[in-house]
Design an enzyme around this catalytic site. Structure first.
Site, mmCIF file in Angstrom:
data_model
loop_
_atom_site.group_PDB
_atom_site.id
_atom_site.type_symbol
_atom_site.label_atom_id
_atom_site.label_comp_id
_atom_site.label_asym_id
_atom_site.label_seq_id
_atom_site.Cartn_x
_atom_site.Cartn_y
_atom_site.Cartn_z
ATOM 1 N N TYR B 151 0.856 -1.346 -0.016
ATOM 2 C CA TYR B 151 -0.063 -0.116 -0.052
ATOM 3 C C TYR B 151 0.891 1.156 0.015
ATOM 4 O O TYR B 151 1.977 1.192 0.574
ATOM 5 C CB TYR B 151 -0.910 0.218 1.242
ATOM 6 C CG TYR B 151 -0.258 -0.088 2.556
ATOM 7 C CD1 TYR B 151 -0.067 -1.367 3.086
ATOM 8 C CD2 TYR B 151 -0.072 1.053 3.193
ATOM 9 C CE1 TYR B 151 0.679 -1.268 4.287
ATOM 10 C CE2 TYR B 151 0.710 0.977 4.455
ATOM 11 C CZ TYR B 151 1.059 -0.227 4.884
ATOM 12 O OH TYR B 151 1.759 -0.288 6.549
ATOM 13 N N MET B 153 1.506 5.139 0.807
ATOM 14 C CA MET B 153 0.913 6.100 2.089
ATOM 15 C C MET B 153 1.605 7.514 2.080
ATOM 16 O O MET B 153 2.630 7.606 1.518
ATOM 17 C CB MET B 153 1.050 5.453 3.480
ATOM 18 C CG MET B 153 2.497 5.156 3.921
ATOM 19 S SD MET B 153 2.992 4.890 5.635
ATOM 20 C CE MET B 153 2.658 6.732 6.008
ATOM 21 N N LYS B 155 2.208 11.274 4.775
ATOM 22 C CA LYS B 155 1.992 12.100 6.005
ATOM 23 C C LYS B 155 1.020 12.918 5.781
ATOM 24 O O LYS B 155 0.860 13.723 4.909
ATOM 25 C CB LYS B 155 3.199 12.330 6.603
ATOM 26 C CG LYS B 155 4.223 11.132 7.096
ATOM 27 C CD LYS B 155 3.463 10.471 8.074
ATOM 28 C CE LYS B 155 4.544 9.445 8.636
ATOM 29 N NZ LYS B 155 3.724 8.524 9.889
ATOM 30 N N HIS B 178 6.225 4.191 16.541
ATOM 31 C CA HIS B 178 5.931 3.283 15.595
ATOM 32 C C HIS B 178 6.718 2.282 15.490
ATOM 33 O O HIS B 178 6.356 0.974 15.264
ATOM 34 C CB HIS B 178 6.043 4.220 14.410
ATOM 35 C CG HIS B 178 5.231 3.705 13.315
ATOM 36 N ND1 HIS B 178 3.682 4.020 13.308
ATOM 37 C CD2 HIS B 178 5.125 3.411 11.832
ATOM 38 C CE1 HIS B 178 2.988 3.478 12.265
ATOM 39 N NE2 HIS B 178 3.905 3.039 11.532
ATOM 40 N N GLN B 191 9.509 -5.728 6.460
ATOM 41 C CA GLN B 191 8.880 -4.955 5.863
ATOM 42 C C GLN B 191 9.823 -3.987 4.775
ATOM 43 O O GLN B 191 10.907 -3.917 5.415
ATOM 44 C CB GLN B 191 8.023 -3.817 6.723
ATOM 45 C CG GLN B 191 8.994 -3.247 7.813
ATOM 46 C CD GLN B 191 8.230 -2.041 8.472
ATOM 47 O OE1 GLN B 191 7.064 -2.002 8.328
ATOM 48 N NE2 GLN B 191 8.800 -1.274 9.230
ATOM 49 N N SER B 229 0.478 6.997 12.825
ATOM 50 C CA SER B 229 -0.676 6.696 11.751
ATOM 51 C C SER B 229 -2.026 7.253 12.218
ATOM 52 O O SER B 229 -2.616 7.621 11.080
ATOM 53 C CB SER B 229 -0.737 4.935 11.784
ATOM 54 O OG SER B 229 0.264 4.307 11.093
#
Lengths: 255, 255, 255, 255, 255
Positions: B151, B153, B155, B178, B191, B229
């Site tokens: 995905y 993303m 900020k 995080h 990741q 997030s």
């Protein structure tokens, strides 16, 4: 950081929407139409019988309006089984007269909002009623001959109304109030909630079943006044239709 | 003006999504299908072997739902090598039965939020463990036979919650929290974070790998409660699938 | 009412994005492919030589990902010349294997934020250095063999952060800070800013050139922390690619 | 409840955008091309001559970029006449090489913001100058050989900046300031404002004409600083082009 | 939790929009055109005569602009009857020259905002005038030869202006003010309000009829200043057209 609720997962879910290519259907010779119906019925019956996996459930629904004509819902123990089911459809002659305008991938889920007992104790000690309730949520039946409404949703992360900024207790209380509205519809509405976090574009997929579409309208409308929805719900597109037995596919296509 | 973090870049990344044109596939004579599979397998094997560059990595994944059927991920030292890989695909007979519904262009990155030492000292003095950690982020391996979630993303730059208005220290602290969530998933989730600032429509592309899709759901859901997030993350579409060896392409296409 | 800055316009700009119809390309007989390449090269060389107007500049770039394959940029003294260039492309055999997924129309601009002297004095008295700087902005060169990033942007008119509600002095100060970041990239990045107010869907089109794509990422990322962007910038889609000489078109199409 | 302004309506308006299907155009035999041009010219000339109604006006414009190639604007006394004009186009051989990517339906309007006298007195007593001004707005001429910009817009109904929450007096004052900017462009810009409330997706369609596209940019940019736009304007897509005589259609299609 | 209003439902509604495929229409031989018109007229006449159900109403409208060419509205006692009507259309030769770009599914509704008496007393004791008024809303007539405007809408759930956070009394008062505006248009405008909660993407579909399209513009514009709309209304796309008798279908298609 606020605590995420504990969760347990059940079956993975594919909502596989299909549009009939009516031009192709009208233009196909009778022999091809018959083959499309035959292979379509076989595909749907085999999948409703879960001939492809140890457990699960499948069903086919007609869908109203331009967004789709058919919805095939598959529940299976693995994502792999869903992938196979999706690709097997493409091997049928029915696929030649359909397109796939949209779809949704999720997994059934129960969370700590619903039951502390389930997560905190020894699962062998759990009350039978609760166990059946939880298992019904993780491995749901699909009711026969009923209307269906599907929509994806997320919890708002607005600059003022931010679900993920609330404490666990605040969220649990809001979910509990939300559940109270649901209980008023016991016997009228069956709902399946499945998480799509990390899998698809919203956070959950909601599937509602009822023998009267007005009940569907009523529960969604009433819940919209509940704070969990009014301040924190964000909704995607809505789809409405009705389950039919695979053997009616030919009649469906013939109008 | 708040300070931007220092960054180092590694490999450039192309997430190349492909949809099977199932009508073309069904209608193709057996000889053409075989050619599509043969040239597809050769393309994928050559690219997984990085036969086209000094270093890098490639892999192919099945994808669930209507948004795509295949995801080919390429890591390469230059944008030029990605451009070549993308165009080479179009020269194969497999391309004749696929379309490219979407894609994502980015570059792997480590930033000053992750490690002060890396940016501030003499890189030759860096601890071996840290060096390997950083190099693993800049030149990542792609794990075999695992589920993938991708995905994009950004900020948030909201009128109240504006990431880019925060001081470096505030951002570093949020990123550190995080990271703590990420550490709980060590061994379960791998990741890859790659920046697409100036290259594509969001600011980063996130690729998660795991041998259990429920871990993917769990980490994304848990991180959603983390302030980095919950208040500052904005997410694009999510894609989920599973890696397969190129030699399984024929079986994949046959359902 | 806050004052609009004074502006001077230079060349009109068309960013003409093209996707290769790879199915048509693969299926075309060798003779047609050759014709497509020949007519494409002639079109591109003639336009790079500005054979169609008194002055201007054109260039062709490869583009990564699904959004486009080629970007042809034209700078010309009039909108009419751009319209002709766009339609002439459609007369070539290359057009038969391309589609036009998107485009952008704008005009190069200098504003009172950049230079008071330019607008307030007698232009004949202007310092030669400033004159060259301004003319380079109004009638830009396109650097050879460099990476390109294009994106449209607007200034935010939010309910709290509203660029157009700020006084001229506030805006000029923000633009000046923004310019300071730009100056750090002197020699690394060349940028062309063109207004699309009244012409296209955002307010400006930004085109960045560099011999290293990491510089492009770095400048866009660093500027995002600058208040003129962090509170007031709204960005459209980003495209990244690399200039190539027209004579390489055949090699590009052959992968 | 704040008062809505009084309004008077004039001609209904259809902005009918068309894209050339360049592949079809290139592939058509010369005889078909000629027929497309002939029937296209006849259609456009008949409609510019308003051969289909008692009164009205029509014109054709080239359009830059991928969003459209042609814009045909029709002003007619009734919606029915617009419907006929739209369908008549489809009966021409020109239609076979075009598609209709977008359109806009509206009606010219004057409102109580513009003139109290018009609405409050006996219309027979109205000053001739004002009458001509109003009638020019309700039944506008389309200038020859000029550039055009079209965009739809609405007034913001934000949670803080809400046009429809303002009193009539506040709105009238804002509209008056907006009009002052317009007056600076007298002789440079001609504008047609038409309401699409209840008819199309924004609330108004704005059409600007000028012999210099830089004037179009300048007026839209300057007005953006005016509070009626900066706080209350919401804009759709922008289209820019130039009027040409129907007899130039063949030359336009030949590049 | 604020109370949801009580509601009663009447007929289910399908707004079935169709675009003419003008290329197919122009290319069809005369015999096929005639068949398309004949089967189209028969379909429309049978449905206007409600030959397929015990009760209901249907009508066909021309639509302006690119979003659709025809709108067929069906009111029927069940969703099943709407599904059949939608599929029956696809069996006609007219369907071969149309596509279905959009649609809307809803159910007519009266709510406790409109009438306490209806919901609170014994329905047999209800005043005849009120009964007719309510029944006219639940089982509406479609006026002949009138203009139509259709648009979907929802109530805002903003962070400040949140309809679903208001008390029943506040909402009832706002709806009452809204109704006052409607009463000014008695005799000029007939409106049908139908709920799509749980069925389609907005919460209601609004259909307005009038013999003058300017009345449609006026009522929508005037209502926009009413607080129920200005602060709480969110609108989808608008469609405008005019009813015609099925026997005019051939003339419509011939331009």
């Amino acid at each position: 950081m606020p605590n995420a609720p504990q969760t347990d997962e059940g079956w993975y879910v594919l909502h596989d929407f299909r549009s009939i290519d009516w031009d192709a259907w009208r233009d196909a010779p009778e022999r091809e139409r018959q083959l499309a119906v035959d292979e379509g019925v076989t595909y749907l019956e085999d999948h409703e019988a879960v001939a492809d996996a140890d457990e699960g459930a499948s069903a086919v629904f007609s869908v109203l309006g331009h967004k789709a004509d058919l919805l095939v819902v598959h529940f299976r123990p693995t994502l792999d089984a869903l992938s196979t089911a999706e690709r097997r459809f493409e091997q049928t002659a029915l696929a030649a007269v359909t397109e796939q305008p949209t779809s949704y991938v999720s997994v059934t889920e129960v969370s700590g909002y619903v039951s502390d007992d389930w997560f905190e104790g020894n699962k062998d000690d759990i009350d039978t009623g609760l166990r059946r309730y939880i298992e019904g949520k993780l491995k749901p039946d699909i009711p026969d001959d009923e209307y269906v409404s599907f929509y994806p949703m997320s919890k708002r992360r607005g600059e003022q109304d931010n679900w993920y900024d609330l404490s666990f207790e605040e969220r649990a209380e809001l979910m509990s109030g939300h559940g109270e509205v649901g209980k008023e519809y016991a016997g009228k509405i069956k709902q399946v909630i499945a998480s799509s976090v990390g899998f698809d574009d919203h956070e959950w997929g909601v599937t509602l079943f009822s023998d009267d579409p007005a009940h569907i309208k009523d529960i969604v409308y009433e819940m919209r006044f509940d704070e969990a929805s009014s301040r924190y719900g964000e909704f995607g597109d809505f789809y409405v239709g009705r389950r039919f037995p695979p053997s009616d596919l030919g009649a469906y296509l013939d109008g």
